[in-house]
Structures are given as structure tokens and as C-alpha cells.
Design a protein around this motif. Structure first.
Motif, mmCIF file in Angstrom:
data_model
loop_
_atom_site.group_PDB
_atom_site.id
_atom_site.type_symbol
_atom_site.label_atom_id
_atom_site.label_comp_id
_atom_site.label_asym_id
_atom_site.label_seq_id
_atom_site.Cartn_x
_atom_site.Cartn_y
_atom_site.Cartn_z
ATOM 1 N N ARG A 1 1.762 -14.959 6.245
ATOM 2 C CA ARG A 1 2.328 -12.835 4.879
ATOM 3 C C ARG A 1 2.649 -13.055 3.306
ATOM 4 O O ARG A 1 2.912 -14.679 3.813
ATOM 5 N N TYR B 1 6.080 -8.643 1.987
ATOM 6 C CA TYR B 1 6.531 -8.180 3.220
ATOM 7 C C TYR B 1 8.080 -7.469 2.814
ATOM 8 O O TYR B 1 8.394 -7.452 2.141
ATOM 9 N N VAL C 1 11.532 1.845 4.309
ATOM 10 C CA VAL C 1 10.398 1.282 4.685
ATOM 11 C C VAL C 1 10.070 -0.013 5.167
ATOM 12 O O VAL C 1 10.487 -0.788 3.868
ATOM 13 N N SER C 2 8.908 -0.246 6.072
ATOM 14 C CA SER C 2 8.827 -1.041 6.613
ATOM 15 C C SER C 2 7.764 -2.024 6.832
ATOM 16 O O SER C 2 7.178 -1.619 7.243
ATOM 17 N N THR C 3 7.007 -3.141 6.679
ATOM 18 C CA THR C 3 6.059 -3.674 6.625
ATOM 19 C C THR C 3 5.079 -5.265 5.825
ATOM 20 O O THR C 3 6.370 -5.594 5.070
ATOM 21 N N THR C 4 4.653 -5.140 6.381
ATOM 22 C CA THR C 4 4.391 -6.757 6.170
ATOM 23 C C THR C 4 2.629 -6.807 6.179
ATOM 24 O O THR C 4 1.758 -6.659 6.230
ATOM 25 N N VAL D 1 -4.891 -3.557 2.702
ATOM 26 C CA VAL D 1 -4.393 -2.171 3.940
ATOM 27 C C VAL D 1 -4.502 -0.949 2.559
ATOM 28 O O VAL D 1 -4.380 -1.237 1.183
ATOM 29 N N ARG E 1 -6.052 -1.817 7.511
ATOM 30 C CA ARG E 1 -5.606 -1.415 8.314
ATOM 31 C C ARG E 1 -4.821 0.291 7.265
ATOM 32 O O ARG E 1 -4.865 -0.436 6.116
ATOM 33 N N LEU F 1 -1.835 2.814 6.218
ATOM 34 C CA LEU F 1 -0.909 3.301 6.010
ATOM 35 C C LEU F 1 -0.972 5.040 6.273
ATOM 36 O O LEU F 1 -1.294 4.652 4.430
ATOM 37 N N ILE G 1 6.700 5.563 6.581
ATOM 38 C CA ILE G 1 5.241 5.569 7.453
ATOM 39 C C ILE G 1 5.140 6.095 8.953
ATOM 40 O O ILE G 1 6.342 5.914 9.417
ATOM 41 N N GLU H 1 0.086 4.229 11.756
ATOM 42 C CA GLU H 1 -0.329 3.078 11.226
ATOM 43 C C GLU H 1 -1.062 2.477 11.593
ATOM 44 O O GLU H 1 -0.626 2.922 13.724
#
Lengths: 313, 230
Positions: free
Chosen positions: A13, A16, A33-36, A43, A278, A280, A287, A290
């Protein structure tokens, strides 16, 4: 542990984002918002204006300080620790202590922690034990933001080249001031980068004499001069005349092909589709959807995504 | 034609020229020292004012805000009187120093506001680009923002210096012997017996000083702007 070699391992990662909130006054721009972002991943962030795309990107290098949640780079914390994520910190709070005193059930601990998290019960002053516990988490994990930013390049919509400096000075200022390179080393690297984008002859020009496309390509190599692990692009072509969009996108594509990790906020759907691993789709500070470009552009599931894509494609 | 012959008489009489020379010295000394003090104080106050809001900076920020508000909100003559008759009212304190402090402190407040405005006029994107590269606030400010702010600030600082020089004429109100006082002394003398002649001459002196200053500022401005067109 946090050096570049380790970080380049594909799949590990890079950035994060954990339940990040951002409010400007009463305006709740990011709503958890959460994403890695993984190493080597590209992205693209798309969505209607005001959906929080740029704010999300700017939270990644803390140009905007999140009002809640955490941002990590590799295995180090960039924001202040969010106390709600750490049971040991919550247990040290006065709120927990007073709720515990009234509790009778055997499972009280778990229930109380849950209630504090969900109802956001922490107040301004939670006592010394709480502060110490939080400081310990911070001490253990936090990375100085200036060091973090050296590893994260950023490209802005309006280029933001330093107007009081020549092109060459724009490229060498940070590496020299931060003592990462000597002036000679920095200039040599800068010239390599300028040659790469075919603008070596502009090295002594001031930004005001360059075209938008030239400025943006120089802004990109200015970030590259720091040898970043990840590049953040904030609508890099939105302020350009149409005929200059191509040259900037080509450079970004080259970087993508070389394996640079990147997050790109963009309105160029064709570009997002071609370059991103990817995509989003952001809407209303979340988000909304995605997926891979193929999934998201060809068969969007969310109604808002469908509506947005029908307007822009 | 009596007016012109009297002007010639004034310039050719050593006694009158001595009086003007002495007044000119006082005016220049106070102006230069007060300008230096004002620039120093103004820069310092501006830097404190734009510094980020954080715990211990609250106190100096509040002090600077109060300083600017009070100085800009009260008449210069009153500030001079307070310095001369209250703060430094004891015997033997040099009156040039009193005047320098009064004018320097006054000028500092205006300079501070000019510099603050100049720094705020630099696009926030410049700061963000610097910080995004990992540069500290201090380096970003000193290498990127301030060099651009100076260009924007020079004209208004020039205005402030010009106003300062002319405003020093009120030191005659606390009995000091400056250029304006020199005109008054010559005019009230028995031989000249006219105010219009020495007043005109002294006005020319002020004009000449301000003109020279304006010219100097133009030169500086042109040099600083050279980078814009290249």
C-alpha cells in the motif's frame, strides 16, 4: 521500513485513507471516505463538480487537513491519530470512565466503545490519561508532513510555477533547499528532465513567457525532480487550451507506463479509461462507485454514476 | 517683482541659508531614521500578523493588532505630543530621538498593513506548490512569496515614505527646528518681513526631496519588474 526500495514493491500500500471527513464550516465536503492506493496503481477520480474529488486529493498530502479520520503513507501516519480508531485511547477517556461507572452488563466495554464511536461522544477535554494515550499513538506512527510531501509529487490545475524564478530554478529549488542534492546535481537532473520533455532551451525563461502546456509539463517535471513515490494530479488539463491538452496527457501516460503510482482527478473520461487501473466515482462527499474502467464506464451500477456518465460521455 | 528679488536675497544671504540648512538637517535626520524604524517595525509586525493561528502566537498577534489599530486610529500630532510631553517628558532626552520614535512607530503601522496586503496578494497557489514539494513554511515564505510580494509592495511603501517626510513638518508643534520651522523663523524676522518668500523656498525643498525619492523608487521598481517581461 519506509524507504523507497521497499515502497516500490508492487501491490504494497502506498496511500491509505481511512474514514476521512472534511468540513469547511457547515459544509461537509468529505463524509467519511476510505480507500487504499497500492504501489504502481493508477487511480482516476471522477465526479461532478463539488463532489469532493479535489478535496480528497488535497487531503492525501494534507494541503487540506482532514477534520476526521486518518491518512497514511506506506506505514506512517500523516494526520493526527483519530482517537475513535484506538480502543486503548477511548478507554483512557473520561467519557468512557463515567459510562463504565454506570454500566452493569458483562459486555459493557465493547458496547460502550461502540456507542462512543457511533455517536462521536468524545469532548474537548478528556483528561490527561487520554492525552497521553493519544500522544503515544502519534509518537509511534506519525511522519513529519514535510518529509511525507517530499515523497508525494503534486500537480495543480493552475500549474503554480514559481513566478519569480526561471524554469531551471523552479526545478532545483526544492532539492537544493531540502539538501537532497547539491546545486550541480540538482541542475544536472533538472536538465535531464527538461530534455525529456523537449524544453531544455527554456531553462532560463520565466514562467510568464511560456504557454499553458509548457507550464504544466514543467510543473510535472518539477515534481519529478524530487523523485516521488506517488504523483497526485489535480485536474491537470482543466486550465489548458484544447490544443495543449494532448501534450500534457502524453507525458502523464508516459509516467504511468513507467510504473509511477498516481492519483488523477480529471474530467478527461477518455484518458481515465485508457490510463487508470481503477476509477473512483465521487458524489456528495462519498465514493459512490468504484471499479475498473471497463466496469465503471461500460456498466455503471449506481444511478448517479449512470446519470453523470450519460452527461459527459 | 519684489517677490523674485526677495527669493534671490534669501538664497544669497548666509544667515538665512544657515537657518534653512539647520532645519533641513533636522527634517532629513528624523525622516531617514523614522523610515528605517518604520520599515523594520512594519516588516516584523506584518510577519507576526500573517503567521498561522496557534497557541502561543496568540499573544504577539493580539499585540500587533492592537498596535496597528491604535496608531492608525489616532492623529499623528497627538501621538507626537504623547511622546514628547508624557512618555519622554523628562529633561535631557534628545528631542530628535523623541520625534524619530514617534514617527517610526506611526509609520510602522502603515508599513505593516502594506506588507501584509502585499503578501496576501501573492496567489495562494504559490504557497501550496512550495509546501507540496516538502518545503517548510519559512523557506516557502522567504524564497517564493516574499520576493513576489516585494514587487507589489514597493509603490505603496513609496507613498508611505513620502507621506512620512511631509508629516515630519509637525515637529515644529513641539518646538523643534525643522525645515518648516526655518521658514517661519525667517519670515518673522525683521529684514524679510514676509512669509510668502521663505514658505515658497521651503516648499521647493520639500518638493525636491520628494521628487528625488519618487525617482529612486521608480528605479527600484523597474529593476524588480525586469523579470516579468523576459
Amino acid at each position: 521500513m519506509t524507504n523507497g526500495d521497499n515502497g516500490n514493491e508492487t501491490g504494497a500500500r502506498s496511500v491509505y485513507i481511512k474514514d476521512v471527513h472534511k468540513s469547511f464550516g457547515s459544509l461537509h465536503v468529505l463524509q467519511g471516505v476510505s480507500t487504499t492506493i497500492h504501489n504502481g496503481e493508477k487511480v482516476a477520480v471522477i465526479g461532478p463538480s463539488g463532489s469532493g474529488k479535489s478535496t480528497l486529493l488535497r487531503c492525501m498530502n494534507l494541503l487540506e487537513e482532514p477534520t476526521g479520520g486518518e491518512v497514511w503513507l506506506d506505514d506512517r501516519l500523516l494526520t493526527r491519530p483519530d482517537p475513535y480508531f484506538y480502543p486503548e485511547v477511548l478507554r483512557a477517556s473520561k467519557t468512557y470512565a463515567s459510562m463504565m461507572a454506570q454500566a452493569t452488563a458483562a459486555t459493557a466495554d465493547e458496547q460502550i466503545l461502540q456507542r462512543i464511536r457511533v455517536e462521536k461522544l468524545l469532548r474537548r477535554h478528556e483528561g490527561r490519561g487520554f492525552r497521553t494515550a493519544l500522544a503515544a499513538v502519534e509518537q509511534k506512527n506519525r511522519l513529519d508532513i514535510n518529509h511525507a510531501r517530499q515523497r508525494m509529487g503534486m500537480v495543480f490545475q493552475h500549474f503554480n510555477l514559481f513566478n519569480n524564478m526561471t524554469v531551471l530554478q523552479n526545478l532545483t529549488l526544492a532539492p537544493v533547499q531540502l539538501k537532497l542534492k547539491t546545486k550541480e546535481q540538482a541542475e544536472q537532473r533538472a536538465m535531464e528532465l527538461l530534455e525529456r520533455i523537449g524544453l531544455a532551451d527554456k531553462k532560463d525563461k520565466y514562467p510568464s513567457t511560456l504557454s499553458g502546456g509548457q507550464k504544466q509539463r514543467i510543473a510535472i517535471v518539477r515534481a519529478l525532480a524530487m523523485n516521488p513515490e506517488i504523483m497526485l494530479f489535480d485536474e491537470p488539463t482543466s486550465a489548458l487550451d484544447p490544443e495543449m491538452v494532448g501534450e500534457v496527457l502524453d507525458l502523464i501516460k508516459q509516467l504511468a507506463n513507467e510504473g509511477m503510482t498516481m492519483v488523477i482527478v480529471t474530467h478527461e473520461m477518455g484518458f481515465a479509461r485508457e490510463v487508470a487501473d481503477r476509477v473512483l466515482f465521487m458524489d456528495g462527499g462519498n465514493i459512490a462507485e468504484e471499479g475498473t474502467p471497463a466496469e465503471l464506464f461500460s456498466s455503471p451500477k449506481n444511478a448517479r454514476t449512470q446519470e453523470f456518465l450519460s452527461k459527459v460521455l | 517683482m519684489k517677490f523674485f528679488s526677495q527669493i534671490v536675497e534669501l538664497f544669497s544671504t548666509e544667515k538665512y541659508m544657515d537657518i534653512i540648512w539647520e532645519g533641513l538637517q533636522t527634517t532629513l535626520i528624523i525622516s531617514v531614521l523614522a523610515a528605517l524604524l518604520g520599515l523594520l517595525l512594519g516588516t516584523l509586525v506584518a510577519l507576526v500578523t500573517i503567521s498561522p493561528q496557534s497557541g502561543w502566537m496568540m499573544v504577539p498577534k493580539a499585540i500587533c493588532k492592537a498596535y496597528v489599530t491604535i496608531v492608525r486610529g489616532t492623529p499623528m500630532a497627538l501621538q507626537l505630543f504623547i511622546m514628547a510631553y508624557v512618555v519622554f517628558a523628562f529633561r535631557g532626552f534628545p528631542e530628535e530621538l523623541t520625534a524619530t520614535l514617534a514617527f517610526g512607530i506611526n509609520s510602522g503601522a502603515y508599513v505593516a498593513e502594506n506588507i501584509r496586503g502585499g503578501i496576501l496578494s501573492v496567489d495562494i497557489g504559490q504557497t501550496e506548490a512550495g509546501r507540496a514539494l516538502g518545503l517548510t513554511r519559512k523557506i516557502t515564505l522567504s524564497r517564493i512569496v516574499i520576493p513576489q510580494a516585494i514587487k507589489n509592495v514597493i509603490p505603496s511603501i513609496g507613498n508611505e515614505l513620502i507621506a512620512l517626510i511631509k508629516e515630519t513638518s509637525i515637529v515644529s508643534m513641539i518646538g523643534m527646528f525643522d525645515l518648516t520651522m526655518a521658514a517661519k523663523i525667517i519670515g518673522s524676522g525683521n529684514n524679510m518681513a514676509s512669509y510668502i518668500v521663505p514658505m515658497t523656498v521651503v516648499a521647493l525643498f520639500y518638493l525636491a526631496i520628494v521628487y528625488l525619492l519618487t525617482f529612486g523608487i521608480k528605479l527600484i521598481e523597474r529593476r524588480l519588474r525586469a523579470g516579468d517581461k523576459r
